[in-house]
Design a protein around this motif. Structure first.
Motif, PDB file in Angstrom:
ATOM      1  N   SER A  62      -1.707  57.703 110.769  1.00 51.61           N
ATOM      2  CA  SER A  62      -2.703  58.713 110.446  1.00 51.61           C
ATOM      3  C   SER A  62      -4.129  58.269 110.700  1.00 51.61           C
ATOM      4  O   SER A  62      -4.471  57.100 110.555  1.00 51.61           O
ATOM      5  N   THR A  63      -4.953  59.267 111.070  1.00 49.05           N
ATOM      6  CA  THR A  63      -6.397  59.056 111.078  1.00 49.05           C
ATOM      7  C   THR A  63      -6.980  59.407 109.700  1.00 49.05           C
ATOM      8  O   THR A  63      -8.175  59.467 109.540  1.00 49.05           O
TER       9      THR A  63
ATOM     10  N   THR B  98     -10.575  72.527 109.614  1.00 47.26           N
ATOM     11  CA  THR B  98      -9.346  71.845 109.223  1.00 47.26           C
ATOM     12  C   THR B  98      -9.461  70.954 107.986  1.00 47.26           C
ATOM     13  O   THR B  98      -8.463  70.718 107.308  1.00 47.26           O
TER      14      THR B  98
ATOM     15  N   ASN C  69      -3.962  65.299 117.790  1.00 47.61           N
ATOM     16  CA  ASN C  69      -2.604  65.005 118.235  1.00 47.61           C
ATOM     17  C   ASN C  69      -1.911  66.267 118.750  1.00 47.61           C
ATOM     18  O   ASN C  69      -0.788  66.232 119.206  1.00 47.61           O
ATOM     19  N   ALA C  70      -2.608  67.406 118.601  1.00 47.07           N
ATOM     20  CA  ALA C  70      -2.210  68.714 119.154  1.00 47.07           C
ATOM     21  C   ALA C  70      -1.078  69.422 118.400  1.00 47.07           C
ATOM     22  O   ALA C  70      -0.520  70.395 118.889  1.00 47.07           O
TER      23      ALA C  70
ATOM     24  N   ASN D  53      -1.503  71.029 115.449  1.00 44.38           N
ATOM     25  CA  ASN D  53      -1.974  72.243 114.780  1.00 44.38           C
ATOM     26  C   ASN D  53      -2.102  73.421 115.743  1.00 44.38           C
ATOM     27  O   ASN D  53      -1.725  74.533 115.410  1.00 44.38           O
TER      28      ASN D  53
HETATM   29  N1  F0G Z   1      -8.955  68.181 112.087  1.00 47.26           N
HETATM   30  C1  F0G Z   1      -8.705  67.270 111.140  1.00 47.26           C
HETATM   31  C2  F0G Z   1      -9.584  67.233 109.946  1.00 47.26           C
HETATM   32  C3  F0G Z   1      -7.621  66.366 111.299  1.00 47.26           C
HETATM   33  O1  F0G Z   1      -7.377  65.476 110.348  1.00 47.26           O
HETATM   34  C4  F0G Z   1      -6.841  66.433 112.470  1.00 47.26           C
HETATM   35  C5  F0G Z   1      -5.732  65.506 112.682  1.00 47.26           C
HETATM   36  C6  F0G Z   1      -7.146  67.413 113.414  1.00 47.26           C
HETATM   37  C7  F0G Z   1      -8.207  68.269 113.183  1.00 47.26           C
HETATM   38  C8  F0G Z   1      -6.369  67.586 114.660  1.00 47.26           C
HETATM   39  O2  F0G Z   1      -5.139  68.199 114.408  1.00 47.26           O
HETATM   40  O3  F0G Z   1      -3.711  66.418 115.354  1.00 47.26           O
HETATM   41  O4  F0G Z   1      -2.799  68.665 114.836  1.00 47.26           O
HETATM   42  O5  F0G Z   1      -4.365  68.344 116.743  1.00 47.26           O
HETATM   43  N2  F0G Z   1      -5.462  64.545 111.927  1.00 47.26           N
HETATM   44  C9  F0G Z   1      -4.280  63.686 112.024  1.00 47.26           C
HETATM   45  C10 F0G Z   1      -4.216  62.761 110.836  1.00 47.26           C
HETATM   46  C11 F0G Z   1      -4.109  63.034 113.317  1.00 47.26           C
HETATM   47  O6  F0G Z   1      -3.613  61.672 110.935  1.00 47.26           O
HETATM   48  O7  F0G Z   1      -4.725  63.109 109.777  1.00 47.26           O
HETATM   49  P1  F0G Z   1      -3.918  67.892 115.403  1.00 47.26           P
END
Ligand code: F0G
Length: 353
Positions: free
Chosen positions: A83-84, A315, A187-188, A190
């Motif tokens: 995870s990020t 998000t 990571n695409a 969503n």
């Molecule tokens: N916005 C936020 C706040 C996120 O934490 C992430 C992804 C995204 C957008 C992108 O969404 O990956 O589905 O394209 N966070 C992941 C994590 C990678 O580990 O929390 P995504």
């Protein structure tokens, strides 16, 4: 009536059966907020889907409640993710509720402070690697092949199932799909989930389909450049990802919907981040602001037409990343002695009479 959480509310659209434990932190049902000032400024009808209002402060709760429920149903004792930051916070929270062990692998020094605090508070076992998200994801995917620990990254299809509910909520609130959806891409997972949700609702209720417009950060724009980026960099640490797992699905969503995967610069992200907070009172984390930065970019380029009804997905909550907010603040707090007159003089000196 009490909101019962996604598994109850959207049961008929989700892989929920009589053996699925209906865990919930009352995730979902987040605001779809019309932005009056930015709508006027940009010449579109703009709403934001504020998924920072979820229980752990990000959209990840939608997918995690489903993935953890299925893990529990299947008898798992432990879950894990790379995870990020936000995925680990959500995984740790739902694991706590479902009484599962939770192991998270994060890139050392590259996750926002609020997210780390959450993983600690919810009791996750945290492994911080001297590598990036892509390295961490490779490790947990490999470990999943040789261990009984359930992987809850968005390569787990139950995550996508849960996350598609955000599209349902938007359509229910507006009465139809918007013309355009703008969304950050890391990571695409969503963008993949939203597109699935819009299509399922349209198949069932003829609610229409939006153009799917996804935005990577410029320094991590693997899909746009059509190449894996070994050392991705961006201020938006949540989307600091150089080899998105759902790459092909994001491209398909954009192509099938007459949309586009594009990128925005860190400067554009931060400008949108500030604009949301100062013009509208909406505090979202930097990665989230990529959706609004992308909207602005594509209105300027003419790709998004004036008058369109647009939903931009926010998000994650701005409180996730307090350091970015403080570092950017043009005005630092003034420190004064604890004397009423001195404080009054200072305050009134700034007010026009
Ligand atoms: N916005 C936020 C706040 C996120 O934490 C992430 C992804 C995204 C957008 C992108 O969404 O990956 O589905 O394209 N966070 C992941 C994590 C990678 O580990 O929390 P995504």
């Amino acid at each position: 009536m009490l909101w019962r959480g996604l598994l109850e509310e959207y049961k008929e659209y989700l892989p929920v059966n009589e053996n699925t434990p209906l865990i919930s932190l009352q995730e979902g049902n987040t605001p779809l907020l019309p932005l009056k000032h930015l709508s006027e400024k940009l010449g579109v009808e703009l709403y934001v889907k504020y998924d920072g209002a979820n229980p752990t402060g990000s959209f990840k709760d939608r997918g995690m409640v489903m993935a953890v429920a299925k893990a529990k149903e299947d008898g798992a004792e432990a879950i894990m993710c790379a995870s990020t930051g936000n995925t680990s916070a959500a995984a740790a929270a739902y694991a706590a509720q479902a009484k599962l062990r939770c192991l998270v692998v994060i890139p050392d020094g590259k996750i926002a402070m609020g997210k780390l605090a959450q993983a600690v508070a919810y009791g996750a076992e945290i492994i911080s690697i001297e590598g990036n998200f892509d390295n961490a994801l490779t490790m947990v995917r490999n470990l999943a092949k040789q261990s009984p620990i359930t992987l809850v990254n968005s390569v787990n299809p139950y995550r996508i199932e849960g996350q598609k509910t955000a599209a349902f909520e938007i359509v229910d609130a507006l009465g139809a799909a918007p013309d355009v959806l703008t969304i950050p891409v890391g990571n695409a997972g969503n963008i993949t989930a939203y597109w699935k949700g819009f299509k399922e609702y349209n198949d069932k209720k003829q609610t229409g389909l939006p153009e799917m417009r996804g935005f990577e950060a410029e320094g991590a724009a693997a899909i746009v450049r059509n190449e894996i980026i070994d050392a991705p960099e961006t201020i938006a640490t949540a989307i600091r990802i150089g080899n998105p797992a759902s790459w092909d699905k994001a491209v398909a969503a954009a192509n099938e919907s007459n949309g586009k995967i594009d990128f925005v610069t860190d400067e554009e992200i931060l400008a949108a981040y500030k604009l949301l907070a100062s013009e509208e009172g909406v505090f979202a984390e930097p990665a989230s602001a990529a959706s609004v930065a992308g909207l602005i970019k594509q209105i300027e380029s003419g790709e998004i037409k004036k008058g369109s009804r647009v939903v931009s997905v926010l998000t994650g909550n701005g409180l996730k990343d307090p350091n970015t907010a403080i570092d950017l603040a043009p005005v630092k707090p003034v420190v004064l002695p604890n004397e009423e007159q001195t404080v009054f003089d200072h305050m009134l000196g700034r007010v026009k009479s």
